[in-house]
Design a protein around this motif. Structure first.
Motif, PDB file in Angstrom:
ATOM      1  N   THR A 288       0.725  -1.303   0.359  1.00 13.66           N
ATOM      2  CA  THR A 288      -0.205   0.168   0.047  1.00 13.66           C
ATOM      3  C   THR A 288       1.266   1.340   0.347  1.00 13.66           C
ATOM      4  O   THR A 288       1.674   1.324   1.107  1.00 13.66           O
TER       5      THR A 288
ATOM      6  N   GLU B  12       9.804  -6.274  -4.234  1.00 10.53           N
ATOM      7  CA  GLU B  12       9.155  -5.411  -5.179  1.00 10.53           C
ATOM      8  C   GLU B  12      10.010  -3.843  -4.877  1.00 10.53           C
ATOM      9  O   GLU B  12      10.383  -3.331  -5.777  1.00 10.53           O
TER      10      GLU B  12
ATOM     11  N   ARG C  57      12.367  -1.411  -7.928  1.00 12.69           N
ATOM     12  CA  ARG C  57      12.441  -0.309  -7.225  1.00 12.69           C
ATOM     13  C   ARG C  57      13.589   0.443  -7.060  1.00 12.69           C
ATOM     14  O   ARG C  57      14.322   1.488  -8.012  1.00 12.69           O
TER      15      ARG C  57
ATOM     16  N   GLY D 128      13.905   8.404  -0.968  1.00 13.10           N
ATOM     17  CA  GLY D 128      13.231   8.539   0.723  1.00 13.10           C
ATOM     18  C   GLY D 128      12.300   7.671   0.701  1.00 13.10           C
ATOM     19  O   GLY D 128      11.341   6.920   0.391  1.00 13.10           O
TER      20      GLY D 128
ATOM     21  N   ILE E 238      11.108   2.187   0.667  1.00 13.59           N
ATOM     22  CA  ILE E 238      12.460   1.183  -0.097  1.00 13.59           C
ATOM     23  C   ILE E 238      13.926   1.780   0.126  1.00 13.59           C
ATOM     24  O   ILE E 238      14.358   0.658   0.007  1.00 13.59           O
TER      25      ILE E 238
HETATM   26  C1  SAJ Z   1       7.791  -0.750  -4.900  1.00 14.43           C
HETATM   27  C2  SAJ Z   1       6.861  -0.277  -4.677  1.00 14.43           C
HETATM   28  O1  SAJ Z   1       6.347   0.961  -5.306  1.00 14.43           O
HETATM   29  N1  SAJ Z   1       6.591   0.382  -3.624  1.00 14.43           N
HETATM   30  C3  SAJ Z   1       5.569   1.609  -3.162  1.00 14.43           C
HETATM   31  C4  SAJ Z   1       6.596   2.339  -1.982  1.00 14.43           C
HETATM   32  O2  SAJ Z   1       6.113   3.380  -1.429  1.00 14.43           O
HETATM   33  P1  SAJ Z   1       6.573   4.534  -1.262  1.00 14.43           P
HETATM   34  O3  SAJ Z   1       5.586   5.262  -0.296  1.00 14.43           O
HETATM   35  O4  SAJ Z   1       7.662   4.258  -0.585  1.00 14.43           O
HETATM   36  O5  SAJ Z   1       6.919   5.373  -1.840  1.00 14.43           O
HETATM   37  P2  SAJ Z   1       7.835   5.464  -3.460  1.00 14.43           P
HETATM   38  O6  SAJ Z   1       7.030   6.306  -5.055  1.00 14.43           O
HETATM   39  O7  SAJ Z   1       8.293   4.221  -3.991  1.00 14.43           O
HETATM   40  O8  SAJ Z   1       9.485   6.318  -4.141  1.00 14.43           O
HETATM   41  C5  SAJ Z   1      10.245   6.337  -3.094  1.00 14.43           C
HETATM   42  C6  SAJ Z   1      11.173   7.462  -3.501  1.00 14.43           C
HETATM   43  O9  SAJ Z   1      11.375   7.072  -4.136  1.00 14.43           O
HETATM   44  C7  SAJ Z   1      11.658   8.284  -5.228  1.00 14.43           C
HETATM   45  N2  SAJ Z   1      11.639   7.835  -6.322  1.00 14.43           N
HETATM   46  C8  SAJ Z   1      10.428   7.523  -7.118  1.00 14.43           C
HETATM   47  C9  SAJ Z   1       9.816   6.514  -8.247  1.00 14.43           C
HETATM   48  C10 SAJ Z   1      11.041   7.494  -9.123  1.00 14.43           C
HETATM   49  O10 SAJ Z   1      10.763   6.362 -10.444  1.00 14.43           O
HETATM   50  N3  SAJ Z   1      11.639   7.958  -9.145  1.00 14.43           N
HETATM   51  C11 SAJ Z   1      12.056   8.547  -7.807  1.00 14.43           C
HETATM   52  O11 SAJ Z   1      12.752   8.510  -7.340  1.00 14.43           O
HETATM   53  C12 SAJ Z   1      10.385   9.514  -4.772  1.00 14.43           C
HETATM   54  O12 SAJ Z   1      10.473  10.838  -4.616  1.00 14.43           O
HETATM   55  C13 SAJ Z   1      10.544   8.411  -3.114  1.00 14.43           C
HETATM   56  O13 SAJ Z   1      11.832   9.217  -2.561  1.00 14.43           O
HETATM   57  O14 SAJ Z   1       7.052   1.047  -0.841  1.00 14.43           O
HETATM   58  C14 SAJ Z   1       5.106   1.013  -0.570  1.00 14.43           C
HETATM   59  C15 SAJ Z   1       6.704   0.478   0.897  1.00 14.43           C
HETATM   60  O15 SAJ Z   1       6.583  -1.020   0.948  1.00 14.43           O
HETATM   61  O16 SAJ Z   1       6.022   0.562   2.350  1.00 14.43           O
HETATM   62  C16 SAJ Z   1       5.069   0.182  -1.241  1.00 14.43           C
HETATM   63  O17 SAJ Z   1       3.579  -0.400  -0.701  1.00 14.43           O
HETATM   64  C17 SAJ Z   1       4.832   1.076  -1.855  1.00 14.43           C
HETATM   65  O18 SAJ Z   1       3.975   0.276  -2.904  1.00 14.43           O
END
Ligand code: SAJ
Ligand code: NAI
Length: 447
Positions: free
Chosen positions: A175, A231, A235, A279, A283
């Motif tokens: 989520t 997953e 990412r 951040g 992740i």
């Molecule tokens: C695999 C995946 O997409 N996981 C999601 C993720 O959500 P989270 O809130 O951590 O946000 P995120 O979109 O992954 O971003 C994490 C970080 O990465 C950065 N980010 C993200 C995507 C991207 O293309 N480039 C990038 O620089 C974002 O700005 C952020 O700083 O982590 C969540 C989790 O596991 O807590 C998970 O449930 C969410 O589905």
């Protein structure tokens, strides 16, 4: 009895949906409260457990202490009012009356070591109240093998039960903040993995009542733990690739973000977006959950973490270079950082790349200010910047020699960048488009 009673699936499901199976959810935070509210909406018989009195008092009063989640306030009010959802700090007492125990407390990190202390505290409380036939579900993300090798033996030891007298499953929380209710209700398939076949069978039946999507049986708890961690690692590695490719924008005078966008028109290509670093409290952690568990070199996973953690310095270097072009020394410069939240749509600052960016600029002698419409910047710990409200940004625009966009909040696109007069701009999110000022854009290079 939920586990081991050989109850036919349909009977178990109707008992669950009919509220005959008391559920306890441990952790009423950004993910736990939406989860508890949806469980309460489906079963009508949920006790939310948290160690924070203020959280419990709010939920007991039908209020959601979690903001920014569409539909959550209403669902908490409704389920609290009709008695479907109650809340308590008395973990062991809640455990004694529940038959299904769902754990979604934080799993954090100390440096690069997973910190499972909160998880184990919840598991210990459950162990004190665990009865034969109960099912324990871990939703918090954990290092692979935790559910089988740490949680299950600990529950047996605390409860005095044999491991085959109760069920344990890992069913990851897939989520994202800002869309929790819709994600929990079925945006993605729900993954279940049991420490034995019966645990997985029962967990699958219960989640089948909760989600409108499919329930995927991973086969065992460790496989399900790997699903969640993989997953996240996918990412992190993918973002690292995007960030590394962004570095060639200048030398090649190419818009890398545009090249990525077009490359992604191939179905097998899904390069993520370059940015200022990775951040959040998920992740950046999950790679360490794997590397800390296996005694193997995993150079791609480790290098990707390093590439992403290096991005705040890359952004800081871009600021220094642009200032240098204008003949402004960084230790003479006032720098405004727009964005402290780790991404748009959240007020979360854990592991935000803005923190190391600000530290870099502060160490170089710059006078650093930070503004974020979603965050109370003055209360953000370990941020070496002066807080500036969004109202003050417009009023003090001529103060700054550089403006850095670190979070893709919509608000920033509406700013009149001409008001920053002589400033230079680093757009770390490629979110501004054209500006009237000297600009470096991560992914597109010097504008
Ligand atoms: C695999 C995946 O997409 N996981 C999601 C993720 O959500 P989270 O809130 O951590 O946000 P995120 O979109 O992954 O971003 C994490 C970080 O990465 C950065 N980010 C993200 C995507 C991207 O293309 N480039 C990038 O620089 C974002 O700005 C952020 O700083 O982590 C969540 C989790 O596991 O807590 C998970 O449930 C969410 O589905
Ligand atoms: N926030 C997110 O985007 C996602 C988080 N997750 C997972 O969910 C877990 C929980 O994350 P959040 O809800 O964001 O954390 P959070 O920090 O927002 O909330 C955690 C809550 O648990 C409570 N708590 C701590 N120890 C406890 C205990 N022993 N018993 C009962 N309550 C306890 C805290 O008081 C707090 O209210 C994380 O570990 C993460 O692995 C998974 C997917 C997304």
């Amino acid at each position: 009895m939920v586990y081991g009673g050989d109850r036919p699936g349909a009977t178990l499901q109707s008992a669950f949906a009919g509220g005959e199976i008391p559920v306890a959810v441990y952790g009423l935070g950004k993910m736990g409260l939406p989860l508890a509210a949806v469980f309460a909406d489906v079963t009508g018989n949920v006790t939310g457990v948290d160690v924070d009195d203020a959280v419990v008092d709010a939920v007991a009063a039908g209020e959601s202490p979690v903001e920014g989640e569409p539909g959550l306030g209403e669902l908490v009010a409704e389920t609290s009012a009709d008695g479907s959802l109650s809340a308590t700090t008395r973990s062991e007492r809640a455990a004694a009356s529940a038959q299904v125990h769902v754990v979604i407390v934080p799993t954090l990190m100390e440096e690069t070591e997973p910190d499972l202390s909160m998880l184990l505290a919840a598991v210990d409380a459950i162990g004190e109240g665990l009865d034969e036939g109960d099912l324990v579900i871990i939703e918090s993300t954990v290092p692979p093998t935790t559910t089988r090798d740490i949680v299950t033996p600990r529950l047996a030891e605390r409860s005095g039960l044999d491991p085959d007298e109760f069920g344990v499953a890992f069913c990851p929380e897939r989520t994202a903040s800002g869309r929790a209710i819709q994600d929990i209700r079925g945006a993605y398939p729900k993954v279940v993995g049991g420490v034995d076949a019966e645990s997985e069978r029962v967990a699958g039946l219960l989640y089948d009542e909760l989600t409108s999507n499919d329930v995927i049986h991973a086969g065992d708890a460790t496989t399900a733990e790997c699903v969640k961690v993989f997953e996240g690692i996918y990412r992190d590695v993918n973002i690292a690739l995007a960030n590394e490719l962004a570095r060639v924008a200048e030398p090649l005078s190419v818009d890398v973000t545009r090249a990525i966008e077009v490359a992604n028109t191939q179905p097998f290509c899904e390069i993520h977006d370059p940015g200022p670093g990775v951040g959040g409290h998920c992740i950046p952690l999950y790679p360490h959950f794997l590397t800390d568990t296996v005694d193997l070199d995993l150079p791609l996973v480790e290098t990707s973490r390093a590439v992403n953690d290096e991005m705040p310095r890359f952004v800081s270097d871009a600021v220094v270079d642009l200032l240098d072009e204008q003949g402004v020394a960084v230790d003479d410069a006032a720098v405004l950082v727009l964005g402290v939240a780790y991404r748009a749509g959240v007020d979360e600052t854990r592991k935000s790349p803005t923190r190391p960016l600000v530290s870099e600029l502060d160490a170089l002698g710059a006078d650093v200010w930070a503004a974020d419409p979603a965050v109370d910047v003055a209360s953000v710990p370990d941020l070496a910047a002066s807080a500036c409200s969004m109202d003050e940004v417009a009023a003090t625009a001529d103060r700054y020699d550089a403006v850095v966009v670190m979070t893709e909040h919509d608000t920033y696109r509406a700013l009149d960048f001409a008001a920053f007069e002589e400033a230079v701009v680093v757009d770390a999110r490629n979110t501004l488009g054209d500006t009237p000022l000297p600009t470096y854009t991560v992914g597109a290079g010097r504008q």
